[in-house]
Design an enzyme around this catalytic site. Sequence first.
Site, PDB file in Angstrom:
ATOM      1  N   ASP A  67       0.829  -1.204   0.000  1.00 15.68           N
ATOM      2  CA  ASP A  67       0.000   0.000   0.000  1.00 15.68           C
ATOM      3  C   ASP A  67       0.862   1.251   0.000  1.00 15.68           C
ATOM      4  O   ASP A  67       2.079   1.177   0.123  1.00 15.68           O
ATOM      5  CB  ASP A  67      -0.944   0.010   1.215  1.00 15.68           C
ATOM      6  CG  ASP A  67      -0.202  -0.010   2.557  1.00 15.68           C
ATOM      7  OD1 ASP A  67       1.047  -0.066   2.571  1.00 15.68           O
ATOM      8  OD2 ASP A  67      -0.867   0.023   3.602  1.00 15.68           O
ATOM      9  N   ASN A 136      -7.561   0.262  13.896  1.00 16.86           N
ATOM     10  CA  ASN A 136      -8.972  -0.019  13.589  1.00 16.86           C
ATOM     11  C   ASN A 136      -9.138  -1.368  12.891  1.00 16.86           C
ATOM     12  O   ASN A 136     -10.197  -1.666  12.342  1.00 16.86           O
ATOM     13  CB  ASN A 136      -9.554   1.094  12.713  1.00 16.86           C
ATOM     14  CG  ASN A 136      -8.851   1.207  11.368  1.00 16.86           C
ATOM     15  OD1 ASN A 136      -7.756   0.667  11.177  1.00 16.86           O
ATOM     16  ND2 ASN A 136      -9.469   1.906  10.431  1.00 16.86           N
ATOM     17  N   HIS A 138      -7.380  -2.332  10.246  1.00 15.75           N
ATOM     18  CA  HIS A 138      -7.160  -2.313   8.804  1.00 15.75           C
ATOM     19  C   HIS A 138      -5.963  -3.182   8.414  1.00 15.75           C
ATOM     20  O   HIS A 138      -5.045  -3.425   9.199  1.00 15.75           O
ATOM     21  CB  HIS A 138      -7.027  -0.877   8.265  1.00 15.75           C
ATOM     22  CG  HIS A 138      -5.747  -0.156   8.565  1.00 15.75           C
ATOM     23  ND1 HIS A 138      -5.650   1.214   8.557  1.00 15.75           N
ATOM     24  CD2 HIS A 138      -4.490  -0.586   8.862  1.00 15.75           C
ATOM     25  CE1 HIS A 138      -4.421   1.583   8.835  1.00 15.75           C
ATOM     26  NE2 HIS A 138      -3.690   0.494   9.021  1.00 15.75           N
ATOM     27  N   GLU A 143      -9.599  -0.099   4.916  1.00 14.60           N
ATOM     28  CA  GLU A 143     -10.115   0.509   6.131  1.00 14.60           C
ATOM     29  C   GLU A 143     -11.450  -0.107   6.556  1.00 14.60           C
ATOM     30  O   GLU A 143     -12.069  -0.877   5.804  1.00 14.60           O
ATOM     31  CB  GLU A 143     -10.299   2.017   5.908  1.00 14.60           C
ATOM     32  CG  GLU A 143      -9.023   2.759   5.524  1.00 14.60           C
ATOM     33  CD  GLU A 143      -8.130   3.085   6.720  1.00 14.60           C
ATOM     34  OE1 GLU A 143      -8.205   2.399   7.759  1.00 14.60           O
ATOM     35  OE2 GLU A 143      -7.347   4.040   6.619  1.00 14.60           O
TER      36      GLU A 143
END
Length: 251
Positions: A67, A136, A138, A143
């Site tokens: 990413d 979170n 991810h 996400e």
Amino acid sequence: MQVLVAKNYDAMSRAAADIVEHQIKAEPQALISFPGGDTPVGMLEVFCSKVNRGEIDPAELKFVQLDDWVGIGPNDAGSCSNFIREKLLKKMSKPFADTFLFDGSQSDIDAQLEEQDAFIDRYGPISVEVLGIGMNGHLGFNEDGVDFSLRSHRTSLSATTKSVQRKYFSGQDLPLTEGITLGIAQIMESKTVIVIANGKKKAEIVAEAILGPVTNRVPASVLQEHPNCIYLLDDEAASLLPADLPGLQKI
């Protein structure tokens, strides 16, 4: 799912590199993918040492980036492509056979996503996908709320991700609101997935991802359905997991 618990960060990093080495020796032409960020630094140091000592031969390996941030590129400190170049590619005495890196500073993001999909289609599926886990849940920049069927895609960054962004840019606030990432579909197609996490701050989200329901509210929870997923944790990151959890092993 295996959950391997090491006594500290260094032991976790060595164990991750050892598992990657084992997979590579079984498949010398493998396509592999590593993340950026703080967590994989130790693993990459061990991996590069193994390459430089001749224990891992990268001559037939292919590498695909996980990413990156949209808006900065390989020459910008803090970009994931810069991290991979500085912490991995430049420290290896021999190069990979082929490498795909993003350039988030360019305007042709959609074209790059198509190129990444084509790269994976050409060499894949990914044999070893190493991942961190976000606060979170991810995976890469997949996400909370992500569509699990997506392949490489461009995405808006969550408030949680934006809140920790400054640590990658020497405390500066940069107007970065989007990311580019491999999709959950490609991660789930990977032959082996290794999730590395350390520190107490990751204990709650690790427990939620492993013990909670499979939901895109916690993207990492989908790995409960992966046929060969290995969590590699230090004692602190594993501190909220039950001692009798099936597949949990102290190493």
